[in-house]
Design a protein around this motif. Structure first.
Motif, PDB file in Angstrom:
ATOM      1  N   MET A 238       0.833  -1.228  -0.152  1.00 12.06           N
ATOM      2  CA  MET A 238      -0.086  -0.089  -0.062  1.00 12.06           C
ATOM      3  C   MET A 238       0.988   1.235  -0.085  1.00 12.06           C
ATOM      4  SD  MET A 238      -1.350   0.246   3.887  1.00 12.06           S
ATOM      5  CE  MET A 238      -1.862   1.707   3.705  1.00 12.06           C
ATOM      6  N   THR A 239       0.219   2.216  -0.514  1.00 16.48           N
ATOM      7  CA  THR A 239       1.155   3.763  -0.592  1.00 16.48           C
ATOM      8  C   THR A 239       0.352   4.343   0.864  1.00 16.48           C
ATOM      9  OG1 THR A 239      -0.394   4.492  -2.049  1.00 16.48           O
ATOM     10  CG2 THR A 239       1.789   3.732  -2.766  1.00 16.48           C
ATOM     11  N   PHE A 243      -8.308   3.807   1.419  1.00 13.03           N
ATOM     12  CA  PHE A 243      -8.657   2.936   0.386  1.00 13.03           C
ATOM     13  C   PHE A 243      -7.668   1.685   0.409  1.00 13.03           C
ATOM     14  CE2 PHE A 243      -8.606   1.154  -3.815  1.00 13.03           C
ATOM     15  CZ  PHE A 243      -9.956   1.398  -4.238  1.00 13.03           C
ATOM     16  N   GLY A 244      -6.211   1.922   0.565  1.00 12.34           N
ATOM     17  CA  GLY A 244      -5.116   0.731   0.435  1.00 12.34           C
ATOM     18  C   GLY A 244      -5.109  -0.112   1.599  1.00 12.34           C
ATOM     19  N   PHE A 245      -5.629   0.967   2.880  1.00 10.48           N
ATOM     20  CA  PHE A 245      -5.442   0.234   4.124  1.00 10.48           C
ATOM     21  C   PHE A 245      -6.542  -0.714   4.241  1.00 10.48           C
ATOM     22  CE2 PHE A 245      -7.526  -0.377   8.163  1.00 10.48           C
ATOM     23  CZ  PHE A 245      -6.646  -0.760   8.974  1.00 10.48           C
ATOM     24  N   GLU A 254       0.502 -10.666   3.980  1.00 13.61           N
ATOM     25  CA  GLU A 254       1.283  -9.714   4.410  1.00 13.61           C
ATOM     26  C   GLU A 254       1.242  -8.411   3.977  1.00 13.61           C
ATOM     27  OE1 GLU A 254       5.597 -11.254   5.151  1.00 13.61           O
ATOM     28  OE2 GLU A 254       4.817 -12.447   3.468  1.00 13.61           O
ATOM     29  N   THR A 255       1.219  -7.136   4.774  1.00 13.68           N
ATOM     30  CA  THR A 255       1.241  -5.887   4.103  1.00 13.68           C
ATOM     31  C   THR A 255       2.408  -5.058   4.454  1.00 13.68           C
ATOM     32  OG1 THR A 255      -1.159  -6.192   4.526  1.00 13.68           O
ATOM     33  CG2 THR A 255      -0.165  -3.732   4.273  1.00 13.68           C
ATOM     34  N   ILE A 256       3.011  -4.615   3.230  1.00 11.64           N
ATOM     35  CA  ILE A 256       4.039  -3.502   3.443  1.00 11.64           C
ATOM     36  C   ILE A 256       3.316  -2.239   3.223  1.00 11.64           C
ATOM     37  CG2 ILE A 256       6.172  -2.703   2.230  1.00 11.64           C
ATOM     38  CD1 ILE A 256       6.775  -5.616   1.710  1.00 11.64           C
TER      39      ILE A 256
END
Length: 291
Positions: A238-239, A243-245, A254-256
């Motif tokens: 995500m940036t 929305f990305g969250f 996994e989330t970066i």
């Protein structure tokens, strides 16, 4: 799942009053407000209702179950306004009032993560959306076996407009994305990166596809379809933004995320420890002075 202090009502008890949330912002913001409303109303033993605008935005994608307030009823009632700041505070466990309208910027998992399974149930996609996305994901991999899907959400305006001018932060987005993709390439044998963005030209130029493992979603699709596509991936890069969250939260895996991208003034409002889940992986930004 342990309820961590949530009010427990017996079977013959009915939640009292009417609580709602004044919807504001984008699709991801509505999701944060819905989850917070559901959590705080349960915590305080009140019945939650959606405002029509929130329902119109969320119900077209999810099987949300809260009842909807009629606009005439809403206009005629006398409401107590309750402002919330961005993370859960002890006083929110005892909010006084039977008819309460919550409002404010909320983007923290600390409001609702104790009831994660119920939140995920509320944000179940309609069957036709799931079917469409699963068909799309199956078509992009061809004959490749044991694929790991990694969703990438790139929101240009957060970087080009909001961050430099309002939050005094500068991001080397290209470098960050390259590092994040490198993490998944090292860990998984056959990663497939699915990119969604409101500026696909930038993505194609800066992310590229030299290794043949990147797929760019069409610019012609709706934000809701892009969201569903990201949420059906195994992992997420995500940036910025809700929305990305929420795409990452629904996807699991996994989330970066990007760390230290703003100055200390913004950090007082936007706390990393209350915004990103502890198990998520942060990659620091390359900050430099604004010209």
């Amino acid at each position: 799942m342990e309820e961590s202090g949530y009010s427990k009502m017996s079977l013959d008890q009915t939640p009292m009053g009417m609580w709602t949330y004044i919807p504001a912002g984008s699709f991801g913001s509505f999701m944060s407000q819905y989850a917070t409303l559901l959590s705080l109303s349960k915590l305080n033993g009140r019945q939650a209702y959606m405002m029509p605008n929130m329902h119109n935005n969320l119900a077209r994608v999810f099987k949300v179950r809260l009842p909807v307030l009629d606009q005439e009823v809403t206009d005629r009632m006398s409401w107590k306004l309750q402002k919330l700041h961005n993370w859960m505070s002890p006083e929110y466990r005892n909010i006084i009032g039977e008819y309460v309208k919550l409002f404010g910027i909320v983007s923290s998992w600390t409001f609702y993560h104790d009831m994660r399974e119920e939140i995920l149930q509320e944000f179940s996609f309609h069957d036709f959306i799931k079917d469409e996305i699963n068909v799309y994901l199956a078509t992009i991999i061809g004959s490749t076996k044991n694929v790991t899907y990694v969703g990438i959400h790139v929101h240009k305006e957060d970087y080009i407009q909001i961050t430099p001018h309002e939050q005094k932060g500068v991001i080397d987005k290209k470098q960050y994305l390259q590092r994040a993709m490198g993490y998944f390439r090292k860990k998984y044998a056959s990663p497939i990166f699915v990119v969604t963005s409101n500026d696909m030209d930038w993505c194609k130029e800066n992310i590229g596809n030299l290794l043949g493992d990147v797929y760019f979603a069409s610019n012609k699709t709706s934000p809701q379809r892009d969201f569903a596509l990201l949420a059906h991936c195994n992992h997420t890069i995500m940036t910025m933004g809700s929305f990305g969250f929420w795409a990452a939260y629904l996807a699991g895996g996994e989330t970066i995320f990007l760390t230290n991208f703003t100055d200390s003034t913004h950090e007082r409002i936007f706390k990393h420890e209350t915004t990103y889940l502890p198990e998520w992986i942060g990659i620091p930004a390359d900050l430099s002075p604004i010209p």
